[in-house]
Design a protein around this motif. Structure first.
Motif, PDB file in Angstrom:
ATOM      1  N   ARG A 124     113.870  37.836  80.984  1.00 59.45           N
ATOM      2  CA  ARG A 124     112.617  38.742  81.045  1.00 59.45           C
ATOM      3  C   ARG A 124     111.529  38.310  81.362  1.00 59.45           C
ATOM      4  O   ARG A 124     110.910  38.777  82.518  1.00 59.45           O
ATOM      5  CB  ARG A 124     113.262  40.043  80.611  1.00 59.45           C
ATOM      6  N   ILE A 125     111.043  37.349  80.561  1.00 63.50           N
ATOM      7  CA  ILE A 125     109.929  36.900  79.920  1.00 63.50           C
ATOM      8  C   ILE A 125     109.499  35.833  81.377  1.00 63.50           C
ATOM      9  O   ILE A 125     108.873  36.675  81.939  1.00 63.50           O
ATOM     10  CB  ILE A 125     110.333  36.524  78.906  1.00 63.50           C
ATOM     11  N   ASN A 126     110.822  35.805  81.749  1.00 61.38           N
ATOM     12  CA  ASN A 126     110.255  33.976  83.075  1.00 61.38           C
ATOM     13  C   ASN A 126     109.897  35.372  84.553  1.00 61.38           C
ATOM     14  O   ASN A 126     109.553  35.371  85.115  1.00 61.38           O
ATOM     15  CB  ASN A 126     111.274  33.749  83.213  1.00 61.38           C
ATOM     16  N   GLU A 127     110.586  36.274  84.788  1.00 64.81           N
ATOM     17  CA  GLU A 127     110.742  37.592  85.538  1.00 64.81           C
ATOM     18  C   GLU A 127     109.547  38.060  85.446  1.00 64.81           C
ATOM     19  O   GLU A 127     109.013  37.862  86.413  1.00 64.81           O
ATOM     20  CB  GLU A 127     111.806  38.426  85.188  1.00 64.81           C
ATOM     21  N   GLU A 128     108.524  38.389  84.380  1.00 62.94           N
ATOM     22  CA  GLU A 128     107.870  39.004  84.177  1.00 62.94           C
ATOM     23  C   GLU A 128     106.871  38.233  84.200  1.00 62.94           C
ATOM     24  O   GLU A 128     105.580  38.815  84.336  1.00 62.94           O
ATOM     25  CB  GLU A 128     107.553  40.524  83.191  1.00 62.94           C
ATOM     26  N   THR A 129     106.655  37.299  84.267  1.00 67.25           N
ATOM     27  CA  THR A 129     105.421  36.422  84.050  1.00 67.25           C
ATOM     28  C   THR A 129     105.410  34.987  85.172  1.00 67.25           C
ATOM     29  O   THR A 129     104.940  33.864  85.015  1.00 67.25           O
ATOM     30  CB  THR A 129     105.323  35.591  83.330  1.00 67.25           C
ATOM     31  N   ALA A 130     106.491  35.332  86.110  1.00 68.60           N
ATOM     32  CA  ALA A 130     106.877  34.746  87.452  1.00 68.60           C
ATOM     33  C   ALA A 130     105.389  33.957  87.572  1.00 68.60           C
ATOM     34  O   ALA A 130     105.389  33.162  88.705  1.00 68.60           O
ATOM     35  CB  ALA A 130     108.229  35.288  88.591  1.00 68.60           C
ATOM     36  N   SER A 131     105.087  35.636  88.435  1.00 73.46           N
ATOM     37  CA  SER A 131     103.239  35.762  89.018  1.00 73.46           C
ATOM     38  C   SER A 131     102.800  34.912  88.819  1.00 73.46           C
ATOM     39  O   SER A 131     101.643  34.136  88.917  1.00 73.46           O
ATOM     40  CB  SER A 131     103.171  36.759  89.365  1.00 73.46           C
ATOM     41  N   LEU A 132     102.335  35.131  87.243  1.00 75.88           N
ATOM     42  CA  LEU A 132     101.272  34.263  86.697  1.00 75.88           C
ATOM     43  C   LEU A 132     101.441  33.136  86.508  1.00 75.88           C
ATOM     44  O   LEU A 132     100.118  32.378  86.663  1.00 75.88           O
ATOM     45  CB  LEU A 132     100.471  35.113  84.900  1.00 75.88           C
ATOM     46  N   ARG A 133     102.861  32.506  86.380  1.00 76.59           N
ATOM     47  CA  ARG A 133     103.082  31.038  86.273  1.00 76.59           C
ATOM     48  C   ARG A 133     103.249  30.400  87.873  1.00 76.59           C
ATOM     49  O   ARG A 133     102.174  29.467  87.740  1.00 76.59           O
ATOM     50  CB  ARG A 133     104.386  30.830  85.617  1.00 76.59           C
ATOM     51  N   GLU A 134     103.100  31.389  88.918  1.00 75.11           N
ATOM     52  CA  GLU A 134     102.969  30.240  89.639  1.00 75.11           C
ATOM     53  C   GLU A 134     101.169  30.600  90.276  1.00 75.11           C
ATOM     54  O   GLU A 134     101.103  29.294  90.949  1.00 75.11           O
ATOM     55  CB  GLU A 134     103.920  31.527  91.140  1.00 75.11           C
ATOM     56  N   GLU A 135     100.814  31.645  89.879  1.00 76.73           N
ATOM     57  CA  GLU A 135      99.419  31.591  90.627  1.00 76.73           C
ATOM     58  C   GLU A 135      98.486  30.263  89.662  1.00 76.73           C
ATOM     59  O   GLU A 135      97.503  29.728  89.913  1.00 76.73           O
ATOM     60  CB  GLU A 135      98.672  32.947  89.889  1.00 76.73           C
ATOM     61  N   ASN A 136      99.193  30.037  88.114  1.00 77.82           N
ATOM     62  CA  ASN A 136      98.556  28.666  87.373  1.00 77.82           C
ATOM     63  C   ASN A 136      98.989  27.729  88.110  1.00 77.82           C
ATOM     64  O   ASN A 136      98.630  26.722  88.720  1.00 77.82           O
ATOM     65  CB  ASN A 136      99.024  28.780  85.843  1.00 77.82           C
ATOM     66  N   HIS A 137     100.558  27.585  88.433  1.00 83.37           N
ATOM     67  CA  HIS A 137     100.465  26.428  89.281  1.00 83.37           C
ATOM     68  C   HIS A 137      99.870  26.609  90.670  1.00 83.37           C
ATOM     69  O   HIS A 137      99.296  24.491  91.033  1.00 83.37           O
ATOM     70  CB  HIS A 137     102.153  26.525  90.225  1.00 83.37           C
ATOM     71  N   LYS A 138      99.399  26.941  91.597  1.00 82.63           N
ATOM     72  CA  LYS A 138      98.300  27.150  92.914  1.00 82.63           C
ATOM     73  C   LYS A 138      97.304  26.529  92.125  1.00 82.63           C
ATOM     74  O   LYS A 138      96.586  26.083  92.600  1.00 82.63           O
ATOM     75  CB  LYS A 138      98.531  27.689  93.061  1.00 82.63           C
ATOM     76  N   ILE A 153      92.378  22.883  91.656  1.00 84.57           N
ATOM     77  CA  ILE A 153      92.172  21.609  90.665  1.00 84.57           C
ATOM     78  C   ILE A 153      92.055  20.344  91.333  1.00 84.57           C
ATOM     79  O   ILE A 153      90.969  19.531  91.335  1.00 84.57           O
ATOM     80  CB  ILE A 153      92.367  22.346  89.702  1.00 84.57           C
ATOM     81  N   LYS A 154      93.674  19.940  91.187  1.00 88.03           N
ATOM     82  CA  LYS A 154      93.077  18.741  91.653  1.00 88.03           C
ATOM     83  C   LYS A 154      93.382  17.426  93.648  1.00 88.03           C
ATOM     84  O   LYS A 154      92.228  17.239  93.247  1.00 88.03           O
ATOM     85  CB  LYS A 154      95.480  18.316  91.596  1.00 88.03           C
ATOM     86  N   THR A 155      93.278  18.467  93.876  1.00 94.94           N
ATOM     87  CA  THR A 155      92.695  18.704  95.052  1.00 94.94           C
ATOM     88  C   THR A 155      91.193  18.762  95.541  1.00 94.94           C
ATOM     89  O   THR A 155      90.984  17.653  95.810  1.00 94.94           O
ATOM     90  CB  THR A 155      93.502  20.065  96.024  1.00 94.94           C
ATOM     91  N   LEU A 215      82.204  22.684  87.820  1.00 96.03           N
ATOM     92  CA  LEU A 215      81.495  24.073  87.899  1.00 96.03           C
ATOM     93  C   LEU A 215      82.725  24.769  88.385  1.00 96.03           C
ATOM     94  O   LEU A 215      83.457  25.976  87.601  1.00 96.03           O
ATOM     95  CB  LEU A 215      80.188  24.428  88.454  1.00 96.03           C
ATOM     96  N   GLU A 216      83.193  24.538  89.217  1.00 95.43           N
ATOM     97  CA  GLU A 216      83.964  25.323  90.372  1.00 95.43           C
ATOM     98  C   GLU A 216      85.651  24.937  89.708  1.00 95.43           C
ATOM     99  O   GLU A 216      86.568  26.236  89.157  1.00 95.43           O
ATOM    100  CB  GLU A 216      84.474  24.345  92.173  1.00 95.43           C
ATOM    101  N   VAL A 217      85.983  24.304  89.281  1.00102.98           N
ATOM    102  CA  VAL A 217      86.922  23.920  88.437  1.00102.98           C
ATOM    103  C   VAL A 217      87.366  24.469  86.918  1.00102.98           C
ATOM    104  O   VAL A 217      87.948  25.543  86.585  1.00102.98           O
ATOM    105  CB  VAL A 217      87.175  22.404  88.279  1.00102.98           C
ATOM    106  N   ARG A 218      85.798  24.022  86.265  1.00104.31           N
ATOM    107  CA  ARG A 218      86.005  25.035  85.348  1.00104.31           C
ATOM    108  C   ARG A 218      86.198  26.931  85.077  1.00104.31           C
ATOM    109  O   ARG A 218      87.078  27.626  84.359  1.00104.31           O
ATOM    110  CB  ARG A 218      84.577  25.320  84.594  1.00104.31           C
ATOM    111  N   ASP A 219      85.854  27.171  86.463  1.00103.72           N
ATOM    112  CA  ASP A 219      86.009  28.976  86.531  1.00103.72           C
ATOM    113  C   ASP A 219      87.475  29.073  86.929  1.00103.72           C
ATOM    114  O   ASP A 219      88.022  29.603  86.499  1.00103.72           O
ATOM    115  CB  ASP A 219      85.394  29.507  87.889  1.00103.72           C
ATOM    116  N   LEU A 220      88.383  28.027  87.836  1.00106.41           N
ATOM    117  CA  LEU A 220      89.979  27.886  88.021  1.00106.41           C
ATOM    118  C   LEU A 220      90.484  27.041  86.797  1.00106.41           C
ATOM    119  O   LEU A 220      91.394  28.063  86.585  1.00106.41           O
ATOM    120  CB  LEU A 220      90.641  26.621  89.232  1.00106.41           C
ATOM    121  N   ARG A 221      90.042  26.749  85.995  1.00109.77           N
ATOM    122  CA  ARG A 221      90.603  26.485  83.796  1.00109.77           C
ATOM    123  C   ARG A 221      90.196  27.749  83.502  1.00109.77           C
ATOM    124  O   ARG A 221      91.971  27.957  83.080  1.00109.77           O
ATOM    125  CB  ARG A 221      90.184  25.195  83.857  1.00109.77           C
TER     126      ARG A 221
END
Length: 377
Positions: free
Chosen positions: A111-125, A130-132, A222-228
């Protein structure tokens, strides 16, 4: 059979004891011998009576101990039988609970994985972005660290704590550690030099890194700081979801009904066994213990009756002998001692008087006593 002794007083059979002949002395001697015999018998009988009483008490104690130990053993067997069943049921309850907890834990995680999937996916992106950015702008990888942003672009309370820890390490722990634990000699000058070196070294590194990165890669950093910041915010949301899901008391969506039904059945089974145990012990205490006691008493009943019969017979003999001693003692005290004196009413004294009379030195007891006194003088 208790003999009847004459205790009529000073005159017996129509004549005064002191005027009697040697036959009366033989009669007195016979009474004294019989009294001594009864006294000896009495002592032996008292010993036998005590032994018989102790034998009865010992056997009764043996019976009581056997009853107690048997009851204790049987009670323990009853409790053990029910406790064994309770233990099995409790073990099954524990296994079902463990399976239920594992199932719930798995479902909660899902359930946690399901409800946080979008957030974790967003963090992955965001991390890929940031890496790019760093790659496109050739920004050094150490700039994408929590320590770097805390020291050069502090934003959170945790950043302030990192700065404080960094200052403590560079200005206190390292110079003092070298001064107190590495240098062979402790001098204030050395400590001052260590502080100067530490400030120059760590301050220089701080300024060097800042000068090489802050202006050159400012836009990307600074852009990466906002992303972080977005990643941090998403992590906070994930933790909140995690906490909320774990605290949620509604388990209807986890499919735990089969486990709950089995636990209810096993708990009822355990309660029934406990109630049966209680009833069995109650029946045992109220009925079975009496039956056990009765059966054990029957085993020793004949032996105990024999001991009691022996004791009663000895007690009767003791009583009878005691009565004979009492009667003879009173007869001697009433019929003999008042006339010839207590000191002469002994077997040895009576034998001496008999010898005097049989030797022809006296015709009566009074004369024999008088003759004995004269010769003693």
């Amino acid at each position: 059979m208790i003999k009847l002794y004459d205790m009529g007083g000073m005159v017996m059979d129509g004549e005064n004891l002191l005027t009697s002949g040697v036959d009366k002395l033989y009669e007195i001697k016979e009474d004294l011998l019989e009294l001594n015999s009864f006294q000896g018998q009495y002592e032996e009988l008292v010993v036998d009576e005590n032994k018989a009483e102790k034998s009865i008490q010992g056997l009764e104690k043996t019976v009581a101990d056997e009853i107690q130990s048997t009851i204790k053993k049987r009670r323990s067997e009853i409790e053990g039988a029910y406790d064994k069943q309770l233990s099995k049921t409790d073990s099954r309850i524990k296994k079902i609970k463990d399976k239920r907890d594992k199932r719930k834990s798995k479902k909660v995680s899902e359930r946690i994985n399901e409800e946080t999937a979008s957030l974790r996916e967003e963090n992955h992106k965001l991390r890929l972005e940031i890496k790019t950015l760093f790659k496109q702008n050739r920004v050094p990888s150490y700039c994408n660290t929590t320590l770097y942003y805390a020291l050069y672009y502090p934003r959170y309370f945790s950043d302030i704590m990192i700065i404080i820890i960094a200052l403590l390490l560079s200005l206190l722990v390292i110079p003092c550690g070298i001064y107190f634990f590495i240098l062979p000699v402790e001098k204030i000058l050395y400590l001052i030099l260590l502080y100067i070196i530490s400030v120059v070294f760590f301050g220089g590194i701080y300024l060097l890194i800042g000068n090489r990165t802050r202006e050159r890669y400012r836009t990307a950093i600074l852009e990466v700081r906002d992303l972080r910041h977005k990643i941090r915010s998403n992590k906070k949301k994930i933790r909140a979801i995690n906490k909320r899901v774990k605290k949620d008391q509604d388990e209807s969506t986890y499919g735990l009904e089969d486990f709950d039904e089995e636990l209810d059945r096993l708990n009822q089974e355990a309660a029934d066994i406990a109630e049966q145990k209680k009833e069995a012990l109650l029946t045992f205490e109220n009925t079975t213990t009496q039956v056990i006691a009765s059966e054990i008493k029957k085993l020793y009943e004949e032996q105990l009756e024999e001991l009691k019969l022996d004791y009663n017979n000895v007690s009767k003999e003791v009583t009878q002998t005691e009565e004979n001693i009492k009667a003879l003692t009173l007869k001697v005290a009433s019929n003999y001692e008042p006339f010839i004196g207590k000191d002469l009413v002994t077997i040895d004294s009576i034998d001496a008087l008999i010898n005097i009379m049989e030797a022809g030195n006296a015709a009566t007891i009074s004369d024999a006593i008088q003759y004995q006194k004269q010769n003693m003088e």
